[in-house]
Design a protein around this motif. Structure first.
Motif, PDB file in Angstrom:
ATOM      1  N   GLU A   1       0.838  -1.211   0.000  1.00 48.22           N
ATOM      2  CA  GLU A   1       0.000   0.000   0.000  1.00 48.22           C
ATOM      3  C   GLU A   1       0.870   1.257   0.000  1.00 48.22           C
ATOM      4  O   GLU A   1       0.570   2.219  -0.703  1.00 48.22           O
ATOM      5  N   LYS A   2       1.954   1.237   0.760  1.00 43.13           N
ATOM      6  CA  LYS A   2       2.880   2.383   0.766  1.00 43.13           C
ATOM      7  C   LYS A   2       3.442   2.614  -0.629  1.00 43.13           C
ATOM      8  O   LYS A   2       3.545   3.750  -1.086  1.00 43.13           O
ATOM      9  N   TRP A   3       3.826   1.534  -1.304  1.00 38.32           N
ATOM     10  CA  TRP A   3       4.381   1.668  -2.651  1.00 38.32           C
ATOM     11  C   TRP A   3       3.330   2.223  -3.614  1.00 38.32           C
ATOM     12  O   TRP A   3       3.647   3.031  -4.470  1.00 38.32           O
ATOM     13  N   ARG A   4       2.094   1.781  -3.479  1.00 36.09           N
ATOM     14  CA  ARG A   4       1.037   2.310  -4.346  1.00 36.09           C
ATOM     15  C   ARG A   4       0.807   3.792  -4.077  1.00 36.09           C
ATOM     16  O   ARG A   4       0.677   4.585  -5.004  1.00 36.09           O
ATOM     17  N   ASN A   5       0.752   4.187  -2.812  1.00 36.37           N
ATOM     18  CA  ASN A   5       0.541   5.588  -2.464  1.00 36.37           C
ATOM     19  C   ASN A   5       1.719   6.449  -2.872  1.00 36.37           C
ATOM     20  O   ASN A   5       1.540   7.586  -3.290  1.00 36.37           O
ATOM     21  N   HIS A   6       2.925   5.907  -2.750  1.00 33.00           N
ATOM     22  CA  HIS A   6       4.110   6.662  -3.169  1.00 33.00           C
ATOM     23  C   HIS A   6       4.019   6.980  -4.654  1.00 33.00           C
ATOM     24  O   HIS A   6       4.328   8.084  -5.076  1.00 33.00           O
ATOM     25  N   HIS A   7       3.553   6.018  -5.412  1.00 31.97           N
ATOM     26  CA  HIS A   7       3.410   6.221  -6.847  1.00 31.97           C
ATOM     27  C   HIS A   7       2.378   7.312  -7.135  1.00 31.97           C
ATOM     28  O   HIS A   7       2.590   8.164  -7.993  1.00 31.97           O
ATOM     29  N   SER A   8       1.262   7.302  -6.412  1.00 35.23           N
ATOM     30  CA  SER A   8       0.241   8.320  -6.654  1.00 35.23           C
ATOM     31  C   SER A   8       0.730   9.693  -6.205  1.00 35.23           C
ATOM     32  O   SER A   8       0.405  10.705  -6.824  1.00 35.23           O
ATOM     33  N   ASP A   9       1.534   9.751  -5.131  1.00 30.28           N
ATOM     34  CA  ASP A   9       2.122  11.023  -4.702  1.00 30.28           C
ATOM     35  C   ASP A   9       3.058  11.563  -5.779  1.00 30.28           C
ATOM     36  O   ASP A   9       3.090  12.767  -6.046  1.00 30.28           O
ATOM     37  N   GLU A  10       3.822  10.671  -6.388  1.00 32.21           N
ATOM     38  CA  GLU A  10       4.715  11.087  -7.475  1.00 32.21           C
ATOM     39  C   GLU A  10       3.908  11.672  -8.632  1.00 32.21           C
ATOM     40  O   GLU A  10       4.323  12.665  -9.236  1.00 32.21           O
ATOM     41  N   ASN A  11       2.773  11.070  -8.946  1.00 25.54           N
ATOM     42  CA  ASN A  11       1.925  11.580 -10.027  1.00 25.54           C
ATOM     43  C   ASN A  11       1.408  12.973  -9.719  1.00 25.54           C
ATOM     44  O   ASN A  11       1.356  13.828 -10.604  1.00 25.54           O
ATOM     45  N   VAL A  12       1.030  13.218  -8.476  1.00 22.21           N
ATOM     46  CA  VAL A  12       0.532  14.537  -8.090  1.00 22.21           C
ATOM     47  C   VAL A  12       1.630  15.581  -8.291  1.00 22.21           C
ATOM     48  O   VAL A  12       1.391  16.648  -8.861  1.00 22.21           O
ATOM     49  N   VAL A  13       2.833  15.272  -7.824  1.00 17.44           N
ATOM     50  CA  VAL A  13       3.955  16.210  -7.966  1.00 17.44           C
ATOM     51  C   VAL A  13       4.277  16.430  -9.441  1.00 17.44           C
ATOM     52  O   VAL A  13       4.506  17.561  -9.885  1.00 17.44           O
ATOM     53  N   PHE A  14       4.242  15.359 -10.223  1.00 20.40           N
ATOM     54  CA  PHE A  14       4.515  15.465 -11.659  1.00 20.40           C
ATOM     55  C   PHE A  14       3.502  16.395 -12.330  1.00 20.40           C
ATOM     56  O   PHE A  14       3.866  17.256 -13.134  1.00 20.40           O
ATOM     57  N   HIS A  15       2.218  16.249 -11.982  1.00 20.04           N
ATOM     58  CA  HIS A  15       1.190  17.104 -12.575  1.00 20.04           C
ATOM     59  C   HIS A  15       1.353  18.569 -12.144  1.00 20.04           C
ATOM     60  O   HIS A  15       1.091  19.480 -12.933  1.00 20.04           O
ATOM     61  N   GLN A  16       1.799  18.774 -10.912  1.00 21.03           N
ATOM     62  CA  GLN A  16       2.057  20.146 -10.467  1.00 21.03           C
ATOM     63  C   GLN A  16       3.183  20.775 -11.284  1.00 21.03           C
ATOM     64  O   GLN A  16       3.113  21.951 -11.646  1.00 21.03           O
ATOM     65  N   MET A  17       4.211  19.984 -11.570  1.00 14.76           N
ATOM     66  CA  MET A  17       5.321  20.485 -12.388  1.00 14.76           C
ATOM     67  C   MET A  17       4.840  20.828 -13.798  1.00 14.76           C
ATOM     68  O   MET A  17       5.227  21.858 -14.364  1.00 14.76           O
ATOM     69  N   GLU A  18       3.993  19.961 -14.358  1.00  9.26           N
ATOM     70  CA  GLU A  18       3.432  20.240 -15.686  1.00  9.26           C
ATOM     71  C   GLU A  18       2.589  21.507 -15.679  1.00  9.26           C
ATOM     72  O   GLU A  18       2.640  22.301 -16.623  1.00  9.26           O
ATOM     73  N   GLN A  19       1.821  21.709 -14.620  1.00 10.00           N
ATOM     74  CA  GLN A  19       1.000  22.913 -14.522  1.00 10.00           C
ATOM     75  C   GLN A  19       1.863  24.168 -14.430  1.00 10.00           C
ATOM     76  O   GLN A  19       1.540  25.190 -15.044  1.00 10.00           O
ATOM     77  N   TRP A  20       2.969  24.082 -13.663  1.00 12.14           N
ATOM     78  CA  TRP A  20       3.883  25.220 -13.609  1.00 12.14           C
ATOM     79  C   TRP A  20       4.419  25.543 -15.000  1.00 12.14           C
ATOM     80  O   TRP A  20       4.447  26.699 -15.419  1.00 12.14           O
ATOM     81  N   ARG A  21       4.842  24.500 -15.712  1.00  9.15           N
ATOM     82  CA  ARG A  21       5.403  24.725 -17.051  1.00  9.15           C
ATOM     83  C   ARG A  21       4.378  25.389 -17.963  1.00  9.15           C
ATOM     84  O   ARG A  21       4.672  26.378 -18.641  1.00  9.15           O
ATOM     85  N   THR A  22       3.165  24.862 -17.967  1.00 10.63           N
ATOM     86  CA  THR A  22       2.110  25.410 -18.823  1.00 10.63           C
ATOM     87  C   THR A  22       1.804  26.861 -18.464  1.00 10.63           C
ATOM     88  O   THR A  22       1.711  27.717 -19.348  1.00 10.63           O
ATOM     89  N   SER A  23       1.678  27.128 -17.177  1.00  5.43           N
ATOM     90  CA  SER A  23       1.346  28.502 -16.789  1.00  5.43           C
ATOM     91  C   SER A  23       2.517  29.450 -17.041  1.00  5.43           C
ATOM     92  O   SER A  23       2.298  30.616 -17.401  1.00  5.43           O
ATOM     93  N   LEU A  24       3.745  28.976 -16.879  1.00 12.50           N
ATOM     94  CA  LEU A  24       4.903  29.842 -17.166  1.00 12.50           C
ATOM     95  C   LEU A  24       4.957  30.210 -18.646  1.00 12.50           C
ATOM     96  O   LEU A  24       5.280  31.344 -18.998  1.00 12.50           O
ATOM     97  N   ILE A  25       4.639  29.268 -19.511  1.00 11.42           N
ATOM     98  CA  ILE A  25       4.680  29.530 -20.955  1.00 11.42           C
ATOM     99  C   ILE A  25       3.514  30.432 -21.369  1.00 11.42           C
ATOM    100  O   ILE A  25       3.678  31.304 -22.224  1.00 11.42           O
ATOM    101  N   ASN A  26       2.358  30.256 -20.748  1.00  5.60           N
ATOM    102  CA  ASN A  26       1.158  30.976 -21.188  1.00  5.60           C
ATOM    103  C   ASN A  26       0.888  32.296 -20.473  1.00  5.60           C
ATOM    104  O   ASN A  26       0.111  33.103 -20.972  1.00  5.60           O
ATOM    105  N   ASP A  27       1.504  32.515 -19.297  1.00  6.84           N
ATOM    106  CA  ASP A  27       1.142  33.691 -18.503  1.00  6.84           C
ATOM    107  C   ASP A  27       2.391  34.329 -17.898  1.00  6.84           C
ATOM    108  O   ASP A  27       3.130  33.672 -17.155  1.00  6.84           O
ATOM    109  N   ASP A  28       2.608  35.619 -18.203  1.00  8.17           N
ATOM    110  CA  ASP A  28       3.777  36.332 -17.684  1.00  8.17           C
ATOM    111  C   ASP A  28       3.724  36.491 -16.169  1.00  8.17           C
ATOM    112  O   ASP A  28       4.772  36.540 -15.516  1.00  8.17           O
ATOM    113  N   ASN A  29       2.534  36.579 -15.585  1.00  7.00           N
ATOM    114  CA  ASN A  29       2.406  36.731 -14.130  1.00  7.00           C
ATOM    115  C   ASN A  29       2.893  35.491 -13.384  1.00  7.00           C
ATOM    116  O   ASN A  29       3.302  35.575 -12.235  1.00  7.00           O
ATOM    117  N   SER A  30       2.849  34.344 -14.037  1.00  6.25           N
ATOM    118  CA  SER A  30       3.290  33.099 -13.405  1.00  6.25           C
ATOM    119  C   SER A  30       4.783  33.120 -13.120  1.00  6.25           C
ATOM    120  O   SER A  30       5.234  32.480 -12.167  1.00  6.25           O
TER     121      SER A  30
END
Length: 181
Positions: free
Chosen positions: A87-116
């Motif tokens: 269960e820890k390994w499964r949750n660790h994987h889902s935590d990694e996905n959350v962080v990965f999506h946050q990084m993708e969101q930062w990239r998208t907002s940095l490219i699309n919005d100067d305020n970011s």
């Protein structure tokens, strides 16, 4: 007649079967694990041998019997620590996905919005601002010219490095090791 106060709880046959099926499913999860993760579990030798045998079996009927055997072995050991680690390994994987999506969101907002850019620099003051702005400008240019997203990928790597440095607990740890058979 006196009533017995400490009665043994009666477990129905259906409940026993559900428990046995759950242990067999747990055994099937163990079969699917790579050797590197199996080595990290404290498994009895006979269970580990049965799992290794199951990985080599290709015939459907034989594999089914081996899974049932693993289920029987799981009943005689304390399977709770194994289930908790899985269960820890499964949750660790889902935590990694959350962080990965946050990084993708930062990239998208940095490219699309100067305020970011201002927000990102405020959140992560150690960033090389010149490099960040250069990658953003190049990523925007590549997108407008429909070129391959080389700078966008580089921007993502920069964001990942910054976030993992600032928050090491969020770093995606790759526990997988190549299997050698």
């Amino acid at each position: 007649m006196e009533e017995i106060e400490d009665e043994i709880p009666v477990i129905s046959k259906s409940e026993i079967k559900r428990q046995m099926t759950a242990l067999q499913k747990l055994g099937e999860e163990l079969i699917a694990l790579p050797k590197s993760k199996l080595n990290k579990l404290d498994l009895p030798e006979n269970l580990r041998d049965a799992i290794d045998d199951a990985k080599r079996i290709t015939a459907h009927g034989a594999l089914s019997r081996q899974k049932q055997y693993i289920g029987r072995l799981m009943r005689i050991i304390d399977a709770q620590p194994i289930a908790e680690q899985l269960e820890k390994w499964r949750n660790h994987h889902s935590d990694e996905n959350v962080v990965f999506h946050q990084m993708e969101q930062w990239r998208t907002s940095l490219i699309n919005d100067d305020n970011s850019v201002t927000l990102f620099i405020a959140d992560f003051p150690d960033v090389d601002v010149q490099q960040l702005r250069t990658l953003i400008r190049n990523a925007r240019k590549e997108a407008s010219l429909l070129q391959p997203p080389k700078s966008s990928r580089a921007l993502f790597k920069l964001i990942r490095g910054i976030i993992e440095t600032a928050h090491p607990e969020l770093a995606a740890v790759d526990e997988e090791e190549p299997e050698d058979e």
